[in-house]
Design a protein around this motif. Sequence first.
Motif, PDB file in Angstrom:
ATOM      1  N   THR A  45      -8.872 -12.762  17.613  1.00 32.60           N
ATOM      2  CA  THR A  45      -8.141 -11.713  17.192  1.00 32.60           C
ATOM      3  C   THR A  45      -7.196 -11.534  18.521  1.00 32.60           C
ATOM      4  N   ALA A  46      -6.022 -11.185  18.135  1.00 34.57           N
ATOM      5  CA  ALA A  46      -4.865 -10.590  19.615  1.00 34.57           C
ATOM      6  C   ALA A  46      -4.312  -9.390  19.077  1.00 34.57           C
ATOM      7  N   THR A  47      -3.899  -8.646  19.874  1.00 31.81           N
ATOM      8  CA  THR A  47      -3.243  -7.376  19.331  1.00 31.81           C
ATOM      9  C   THR A  47      -1.875  -7.430  19.700  1.00 31.81           C
ATOM     10  N   GLY A  48      -1.362  -8.483  20.229  1.00 32.02           N
ATOM     11  CA  GLY A  48       0.176  -8.563  20.333  1.00 32.02           C
ATOM     12  C   GLY A  48       0.492  -9.915  20.860  1.00 32.02           C
ATOM     13  N   ALA A  49       1.815 -10.258  21.009  1.00 33.48           N
ATOM     14  CA  ALA A  49       2.383 -11.408  21.132  1.00 33.48           C
ATOM     15  C   ALA A  49       1.882 -12.069  22.792  1.00 33.48           C
ATOM     16  N   THR A  50       1.707 -11.246  23.553  1.00 29.59           N
ATOM     17  CA  THR A  50       1.401 -11.785  24.958  1.00 29.59           C
ATOM     18  C   THR A  50      -0.148 -12.121  24.982  1.00 29.59           C
ATOM     19  N   GLU A  51      -0.928 -11.337  24.290  1.00 29.89           N
ATOM     20  CA  GLU A  51      -2.239 -11.601  24.244  1.00 29.89           C
ATOM     21  C   GLU A  51      -2.624 -13.047  23.340  1.00 29.89           C
ATOM     22  N   ALA A  52      -1.701 -13.064  22.051  1.00 27.51           N
ATOM     23  CA  ALA A  52      -1.893 -14.210  21.222  1.00 27.51           C
ATOM     24  C   ALA A  52      -1.253 -15.422  22.175  1.00 27.51           C
ATOM     25  N   GLN A  53      -0.337 -15.486  22.996  1.00 31.57           N
ATOM     26  CA  GLN A  53       0.346 -16.472  23.659  1.00 31.57           C
ATOM     27  C   GLN A  53      -0.973 -17.118  24.541  1.00 31.57           C
ATOM     28  N   SER A  54      -1.476 -16.293  25.226  1.00 26.78           N
ATOM     29  CA  SER A  54      -2.742 -16.651  26.073  1.00 26.78           C
ATOM     30  C   SER A  54      -3.749 -17.320  25.143  1.00 26.78           C
ATOM     31  N   VAL A  55      -4.154 -16.812  23.975  1.00 29.28           N
ATOM     32  CA  VAL A  55      -5.034 -17.584  23.208  1.00 29.28           C
ATOM     33  C   VAL A  55      -4.397 -18.918  22.889  1.00 29.28           C
ATOM     34  N   LEU A  56      -3.422 -19.073  22.626  1.00 30.43           N
ATOM     35  CA  LEU A  56      -2.589 -20.189  22.119  1.00 30.43           C
ATOM     36  C   LEU A  56      -2.789 -21.179  23.178  1.00 30.43           C
ATOM     37  N   SER A  57      -2.570 -20.801  24.486  1.00 32.22           N
ATOM     38  CA  SER A  57      -2.521 -21.659  25.654  1.00 32.22           C
ATOM     39  C   SER A  57      -3.942 -22.465  26.000  1.00 32.22           C
ATOM     40  N   ASP A  58      -5.130 -21.610  25.527  1.00 29.82           N
ATOM     41  CA  ASP A  58      -6.343 -21.742  26.002  1.00 29.82           C
ATOM     42  C   ASP A  58      -7.456 -22.220  24.794  1.00 29.82           C
ATOM     43  N   THR A  59      -6.913 -22.156  23.657  1.00 34.93           N
ATOM     44  CA  THR A  59      -7.752 -22.578  22.434  1.00 34.93           C
ATOM     45  C   THR A  59      -7.076 -23.146  21.394  1.00 34.93           C
ATOM     46  N   SER A  60      -7.818 -23.945  20.722  1.00 33.02           N
ATOM     47  CA  SER A  60      -7.175 -24.818  19.903  1.00 33.02           C
ATOM     48  C   SER A  60      -7.107 -24.041  18.312  1.00 33.02           C
ATOM     49  N   ILE A  61      -6.125 -23.755  17.972  1.00 27.60           N
ATOM     50  CA  ILE A  61      -5.955 -22.784  16.813  1.00 27.60           C
ATOM     51  C   ILE A  61      -5.434 -23.640  15.588  1.00 27.60           C
TER      52      ILE A  61
END
Length: 173
Positions: A45-61
């Motif tokens: 889960t992510a609470t906003g765009a910035t956190e989501a971008q970090s997840v996308l750059s580090d994790t295979s979604i």
Amino acid sequence: MGHGLGSHREKTPSVDVLIIDDNVAWAQLIRDQLEQSDSTFSITTATGATEAQSVLSDTSINCIVCDYYMPNMNGVEFLEHTQQEFGSRPFILVTGKGGEEVASKAISQGVSDYITKDEVRKQPSALVNRINNAVENHRLQERLRSQRKQYQSIAQQTIEAVCITEDGSIVFT
């Protein structure tokens, strides 16, 4: 030692889902529903765009489930940004408010599917089905693209005339 009919099952690939919603309680509710409904889901889960971008750059979604109304960047704007930076992947837009206009804009921008929070609340399996369908369709499209590239490579290396058709249409000559 005999082999039963059920002994050779194809393992269902896991589906890595990113849920983006600035309402932490809602994101947790969706996470709980998805984990209870489908054991192949791995949820972040992510609470906003910035956190989501970090997840996308580090994790295979494999699939993004994103709220439409978020601070700083709405769901459709986030989709456009992620496609440019991280490539295409299934993207399901979830909204508490919004009607045909939001749905139409979302679909025209490349959203895989659209569902209201009310639908998710009333029938959690609807979101599970949409995620599974979107991911399976995306995986199928990726396999087809890969096959098409292989066929084109073979055709380019041959000295014979080659024409590749798909559903009656010429896709490569």
